[in-house]
Write a protein that holds these residues in place. Structure first.
Motif, PDB file in Angstrom:
ATOM      1  N   UNK A 109       2.396  10.811 -10.912  1.00 41.30           N
ATOM      2  CA  UNK A 109       1.636  12.030 -11.194  1.00 41.30           C
ATOM      3  C   UNK A 109       2.571  13.186 -11.507  1.00 41.30           C
ATOM      4  N   UNK A 110       3.668  13.286 -10.744  1.00 39.65           N
ATOM      5  CA  UNK A 110       4.600  14.387 -11.000  1.00 39.65           C
ATOM      6  C   UNK A 110       5.304  14.214 -12.337  1.00 39.65           C
ATOM      7  N   UNK A 115      -4.795  10.269  -5.727  1.00 41.76           N
ATOM      8  CA  UNK A 115      -4.035  11.527  -5.793  1.00 41.76           C
ATOM      9  C   UNK A 115      -4.672  12.591  -4.927  1.00 41.76           C
ATOM     10  N   UNK A 134       0.826  23.054 -22.636  1.00 41.54           N
ATOM     11  CA  UNK A 134       0.474  24.460 -22.527  1.00 41.54           C
ATOM     12  C   UNK A 134       1.388  25.347 -23.358  1.00 41.54           C
ATOM     13  N   UNK A 154       2.557   1.762  -3.246  1.00 40.03           N
ATOM     14  CA  UNK A 154       1.651   2.218  -4.298  1.00 40.03           C
ATOM     15  C   UNK A 154       1.381   3.715  -4.174  1.00 40.03           C
ATOM     16  N   UNK A 155       1.182   4.184  -2.935  1.00 44.62           N
ATOM     17  CA  UNK A 155       0.928   5.612  -2.747  1.00 44.62           C
ATOM     18  C   UNK A 155       2.112   6.433  -3.240  1.00 44.62           C
ATOM     19  N   UNK A 193      -4.035  11.725  -1.339  1.00 47.39           N
ATOM     20  CA  UNK A 193      -2.657  11.955  -0.896  1.00 47.39           C
ATOM     21  C   UNK A 193      -2.356  13.445  -0.787  1.00 47.39           C
ATOM     22  N   UNK A 202       4.092  12.640 -14.917  1.00 45.30           N
ATOM     23  CA  UNK A 202       3.097  12.858 -15.962  1.00 45.30           C
ATOM     24  C   UNK A 202       2.844  14.336 -16.207  1.00 45.30           C
ATOM     25  N   UNK A 203       2.940  15.126 -15.128  1.00 45.90           N
ATOM     26  CA  UNK A 203       2.610  16.548 -15.231  1.00 45.90           C
ATOM     27  C   UNK A 203       3.484  17.252 -16.265  1.00 45.90           C
ATOM     28  N   UNK A 262       2.347   6.245  -7.088  1.00 43.36           N
ATOM     29  CA  UNK A 262       1.306   7.005  -7.801  1.00 43.36           C
ATOM     30  C   UNK A 262       1.597   8.495  -7.731  1.00 43.36           C
ATOM     31  N   UNK A 263       2.087   8.952  -6.575  1.00 44.02           N
ATOM     32  CA  UNK A 263       2.475  10.358  -6.464  1.00 44.02           C
ATOM     33  C   UNK A 263       3.582  10.692  -7.451  1.00 44.02           C
ATOM     34  N   UNK A 307      -5.511  14.751 -16.860  1.00 45.21           N
ATOM     35  CA  UNK A 307      -5.132  13.335 -16.808  1.00 45.21           C
ATOM     36  C   UNK A 307      -6.356  12.462 -17.084  1.00 45.21           C
ATOM     37  N   UNK A 335      -1.215  24.123  -9.986  1.00 45.62           N
ATOM     38  CA  UNK A 335      -1.293  23.352 -11.218  1.00 45.62           C
ATOM     39  C   UNK A 335      -2.055  22.044 -11.034  1.00 45.62           C
ATOM     40  N   UNK A 366       1.733  17.864 -19.385  1.00 49.63           N
ATOM     41  CA  UNK A 366       0.749  18.949 -19.355  1.00 49.63           C
ATOM     42  C   UNK A 366       1.443  20.299 -19.453  1.00 49.63           C
ATOM     43  N   UNK A 367       2.599  20.428 -18.812  1.00 47.75           N
ATOM     44  CA  UNK A 367       3.362  21.676 -18.977  1.00 47.75           C
ATOM     45  C   UNK A 367       3.683  21.879 -20.454  1.00 47.75           C
ATOM     46  N   UNK A 396      -3.703  19.443 -13.849  1.00 44.41           N
ATOM     47  CA  UNK A 396      -3.183  18.125 -14.200  1.00 44.41           C
ATOM     48  C   UNK A 396      -4.184  17.033 -13.840  1.00 44.41           C
ATOM     49  N   UNK A 448       0.824  -1.217   0.000  1.00 46.94           N
ATOM     50  CA  UNK A 448       0.000   0.000   0.000  1.00 46.94           C
ATOM     51  C   UNK A 448       0.851   1.257   0.000  1.00 46.94           C
TER      52      UNK A 448
END
Lengths: 62, 268
Positions: free
Chosen positions: A48-49, B247, A59, A40-41, B250, A51-52, A44-45, B200, B192, A55-56, B196, A37
């Motif tokens: 996410x960073x 997410x 833009x 995984x947390x 967290x 992946x961001x 995933x965090x 996503x 941001x 998105x930058x 995101x 667990x």
């Protein structure tokens, strides 16, 4: 060739990063299934960073 | 419309000047179905549940235990209403979008090459960036309220900008500058987050629908090559719902987690 090369590069980098994080997380869970667990947390965090970045880049599309 | 799925939801009606898009229709259907299901399942509560009540209890209890392991007993009690609903809604909306007919029933015109669909009646709710952005912004507002309630305004700014290491003398001044600069970066990354989060979810679901549509256009064997991608999309729908919930959970934990340390540091 048209389009925005930097988005492609960002996607490539993010994909490599996500794959790397996933591989390392699976490895960690394989070594220590009890920590599934919390691993995984964390992963995933981190995913996410990573992946961001895409998105930058999105833009900055001209 | 060029061929393929349009990036935006399409307006299908405008009753009383209020635009209704095809993704809104799906959103309402999913929301009403979930509400009716929950009401039906909890109408006659039994000690030993079966049928819909059993399914609902299994889902809610499973989610609750899982979140409790991630963000702790105190936070999950306060915030489960949000994370639980968001997970169930996103999952239901994603899977509803996979039902055949979503995106393929609607208005169109006959061309030389066959029937061309212009305005689909249904569109996956999360394949519309408005939906995902709305959820992300609701979370952002909740996040601020929870953070202020848990650690207070002072604690909120301290968490963002104050130095987190103990040092003295010139090092202390340096640390204050460094942590203030890091705090400014942190604020940018926090601002941001809604972007995101929404992109996503939207990106994954929209890409999935586009892929299914592209596969369906493969000549002769389109119906066959779609099938593995439908299974992939079932998985993606579940994973994206989980990712959105985790997410947001967290992020909430990160800003609220110093709550227990608060009284301890206040004593010295």
């Amino acid at each position: 060739m048209g389009g925005n090369v930097h988005v492609g590069l960002a996607a490539l980098g993010a994909a490599l990063a996500v794959g790397w994080i996933g591989a390392k997380a699976s490895e960690a869970v394989g070594r220590n299934p009890g920590s599934a667990t919390s691993v995984m947390v964390q992963s995933i965090l981190a995913i996410a960073f990573a992946e961001a970045i895409v998105f930058y880049a999105l833009f900055l599309v001209k | 419309m060029e061929h393929g799925l349009s990036q935006k939801a399409v307006e299908i009606a405008r009753p009383f000047g209020f635009p209704v898009t095809n993704s809104m229709v799906v959103m309402w259907i999913v929301a009403i179905a979930l509400i009716l299901f929950a009401q039906n399942a909890t109408r006659t509560m039994k000690q030993v549940p079966d049928g819909p009540q059993n399914l609902l209890e299994w889902l809610i209890e499973g989610l609750y235990r899982f979140l409790e392991g991630v963000i702790g007993h105190h936070l999950v009690e306060r915030t489960f209403w949000f994370f639980g609903s968001v997970f169930i809604f996103i999952l239901a909306a994603n899977w509803f979008g996979l039902i055949p007919g979503v995106g393929s029933i609607g208005w169109g015109h006959v061309t030389a090459a066959g029937f061309q669909l212009d305005v689909p009646l249904f569109r996956g709710a999360n394949a519309d960036v408005n939906m995902t952005l709305a959820m992300a912004l609701v979370f952002f507002a909740c996040w601020i309220v929870w953070a202020l309630q848990e650690i207070g305004l002072k604690g909120f700014f301290k968490e963002l900008f104050a130095p987190k290491s103990e040092s003295a003398g010139p090092m202390r001044v340096l640390m204050i500058v460094v942590f203030f600069a890091a705090g400014c970066l942190e604020v940018i990354s926090i601002l941001f987050r809604p972007v995101s989060l929404s992109f996503r979810l939207y990106g994954n679901i929209f890409a999935g629908e586009t892929m299914l549509e592209t596969m369906a256009r493969v000549p002769h064997v389109g119906w066959l090559v779609q099938i593995p991608f439908y299974f992939l999309e079932l998985l993606v729908g579940l994973v994206q719902a989980l990712v959105f919930m985790l997410l947001t959970a967290v992020f909430t934990l990160l800003i609220c987690q110093h709550h227990e340390e608060g009284p301890a540091t206040a004593h010295d």
